[in-house]
Motif scaffolding. Structure first.
Motif, PDB file in Angstrom:
ATOM      1  N   UNK A 140       0.663  -1.413   0.057  1.00 52.14           N
ATOM      2  CA  UNK A 140      -0.007   0.032   0.198  1.00 52.14           C
ATOM      3  C   UNK A 140       0.731   1.262   0.000  1.00 52.14           C
ATOM      4  N   UNK A 141       1.930   1.265   0.824  1.00 49.79           N
ATOM      5  CA  UNK A 141       2.875   2.390   0.791  1.00 49.79           C
ATOM      6  C   UNK A 141       3.554   2.729  -0.430  1.00 49.79           C
ATOM      7  N   UNK A 142       3.475   1.888  -1.617  1.00 53.43           N
ATOM      8  CA  UNK A 142       4.203   2.034  -2.799  1.00 53.43           C
ATOM      9  C   UNK A 142       3.141   2.705  -3.746  1.00 53.43           C
ATOM     10  N   UNK A 143       1.955   2.806  -3.461  1.00 50.09           N
ATOM     11  CA  UNK A 143       0.849   3.087  -4.604  1.00 50.09           C
ATOM     12  C   UNK A 143       1.118   4.370  -5.022  1.00 50.09           C
ATOM     13  N   UNK A 144       0.939   5.209  -3.720  1.00 53.46           N
ATOM     14  CA  UNK A 144       1.007   6.592  -4.157  1.00 53.46           C
ATOM     15  C   UNK A 144       2.351   7.222  -5.007  1.00 53.46           C
ATOM     16  N   UNK A 145       3.452   6.700  -4.260  1.00 59.21           N
ATOM     17  CA  UNK A 145       4.672   7.023  -5.204  1.00 59.21           C
ATOM     18  C   UNK A 145       4.711   6.470  -6.553  1.00 59.21           C
ATOM     19  N   UNK A 146       4.279   5.468  -6.930  1.00 60.30           N
ATOM     20  CA  UNK A 146       4.202   4.869  -8.140  1.00 60.30           C
ATOM     21  C   UNK A 146       3.360   5.786  -9.142  1.00 60.30           C
ATOM     22  N   UNK A 147       2.185   6.206  -8.627  1.00 61.16           N
ATOM     23  CA  UNK A 147       1.198   6.879  -9.502  1.00 61.16           C
ATOM     24  C   UNK A 147       1.842   8.300  -9.504  1.00 61.16           C
ATOM     25  N   UNK A 148       2.261   8.686  -8.779  1.00 63.66           N
ATOM     26  CA  UNK A 148       2.808  10.163  -8.980  1.00 63.66           C
ATOM     27  C   UNK A 148       4.069  10.315  -9.683  1.00 63.66           C
ATOM     28  N   UNK A 149       4.904   9.238  -9.850  1.00 64.33           N
ATOM     29  CA  UNK A 149       6.043   9.069 -10.775  1.00 64.33           C
ATOM     30  C   UNK A 149       5.547   9.112 -12.015  1.00 64.33           C
ATOM     31  N   UNK A 150       4.298   8.227 -12.428  1.00 60.09           N
ATOM     32  CA  UNK A 150       4.120   8.018 -13.593  1.00 60.09           C
ATOM     33  C   UNK A 150       3.511   9.341 -14.165  1.00 60.09           C
ATOM     34  N   UNK A 151       2.967  10.089 -13.597  1.00 58.53           N
ATOM     35  CA  UNK A 151       2.276  11.395 -13.606  1.00 58.53           C
ATOM     36  C   UNK A 151       3.471  12.605 -14.161  1.00 58.53           C
ATOM     37  N   UNK A 152       4.747  12.296 -13.461  1.00 56.32           N
ATOM     38  CA  UNK A 152       5.886  13.396 -13.538  1.00 56.32           C
ATOM     39  C   UNK A 152       6.946  12.800 -14.125  1.00 56.32           C
TER      40      UNK A 152
END
Length: 348
Positions: A140-152
């Motif tokens: 769960x703690x990897x979801x937000x960094x992965x999605x934000x990395x994809x958007x940037x």
């Protein structure tokens, strides 16, 4: 007096469970805010809510004060870099400086993700977590960094170098480890490299890889939590269990290593096919070699279980500590990936 003590203990347990439920809800809410945010300020706010919800869940565990402080310092450092870069992008209008600020945001998100070479803090924290919190930390703690990395994703060279270094270091550092948690965290670093590489090529493939990875981690964490196992030497006591229990544990570790035809082989094969379609032949060869290295250190927890007659002298076919839920997990894990693979390759 004894009745009052029991009553007070029950009140404390109920309050603890209520606080724990509240922090779980805010943990989920923080991730959802970060995923659905349109600005970096909202994403930063969601990650801060997630951080302040995860720390109390860690702090309630035994011997976790040092790891909690280390987790707070690293996450606060990464969040401060995101906030500083966001404020600088509002001030500066030079394209060169804007690209540098985006690279700083990506660097701070990679710190939050725990990708190599920014992985130094993850093993120290992961050792002091129980198996339930370990599953949240790995997935769960990897979801937000992965999605934000994809958007940037404007700096693919940073993604490329991080993916290669995570795959190599996660495979090499996991060798000759005696703790199952260290094997799990270094395998997580290795899988993070796979996810970062496929993120540059196909985002939907990365989401599929993450879902399969979460299912495999859920299986292993539930099994280790029910068996109360932390060290590889403790797996010797599984020799007193039945053959079916051994088959479940062996299939879960081999699936996480990507052994065909188990469930974990499917996302790795799809990633390799996508990389070869994009002419990444050298990287594909390197990923295959590192996958064999990771499979070798996944075999270490299983060597004691391969010795079927180590402690007990007879086969024990009585089903102990096996419920219907574990049988369903094994059936999911043993789903034949080779039969699903030809249908999925048509959509690549």
């Amino acid at each position: 007096m004894t009745k009052k003590l029991k009553f007070n203990k029950n009140l404390l347990i109920n309050k603890f469970n209520n606080f724990k439920l509240m922090f779980f809800m805010t943990l989920i809410m923080g991730t959802m805010i970060s995923i659905n945010s349109n600005t970096w300020i909202n994403a930063w706010m969601g990650m801060e809510i997630n951080l302040l919800s995860f720390i109390p869940l860690m702090f309630n565990l035994k011997k976790s004060s040092n790891s909690t402080m280390l987790y707070f310092i690293t996450q606060a450092l990464a969040s401060s870099l995101i906030l500083f870069s966001t404020l600088m992008m509002k001030i500066e209008f030079n394209l060169m400086k804007m690209n540098m600020m985006f690279s700083m945001i990506q660097f701070s998100l990679l710190i939050k993700l725990g990708a190599a070479p920014m992985h130094w803090w993850t093993p120290k924290i992961f050792l002091n977590l129980n198996w339930k919190m370990s599953f949240i930390f790995l997935t769960w703690q990897k979801i937000a960094p992965l999605i934000l990395l994809n958007s940037s994703s404007n700096n693919n060279s940073l993604f490329y170098m991080t993916a290669i270094s995570s795959t190599i270091l996660g495979a090499l550092l996991g060798m000759n480890q005696s703790l199952i948690k260290l094997i799990m965290i270094y395998s997580s670093i290795n899988h993070t490299g796979w996810m970062l590489m496929i993120m540059m090529l196909n985002v939907y493939m990365m989401i599929f890889y993450f879902l399969i990875y979460s299912i495999m981690n859920f299986m292993i964490c539930i099994m280790m939590n029910n068996s109360n196992i932390n060290y590889i030497n403790q797996l010797f006591k599984i020799n007193n269990q039945n053959l079916f229990f051994k088959m479940i544990t062996i299939s879960m570790f081999l699936s996480l290593g990507g052994m065909p035809p188990l469930l974990g082989f499917l996302p790795k094969m799809l990633v390799l096919i996508t990389m070869m379609n994009n002419n990444l032949f050298i990287e594909s060869f390197m990923f295959i070699i590192m996958a064999t290295v990771t499979l070798s250190f996944y075999m270490n927890p299983l060597m004691s279980m391969f010795l079927s007659i180590k402690i007990s002298t007879k086969w024990n076919f009585k089903i102990k500590h096996i419920n219907k839920f574990m049988i369903i997990l094994m059936l999911i894990n043993l789903s034949i990936s080779l039969t699903i693979l030809p249908f999925l390759t048509k959509f690549l």
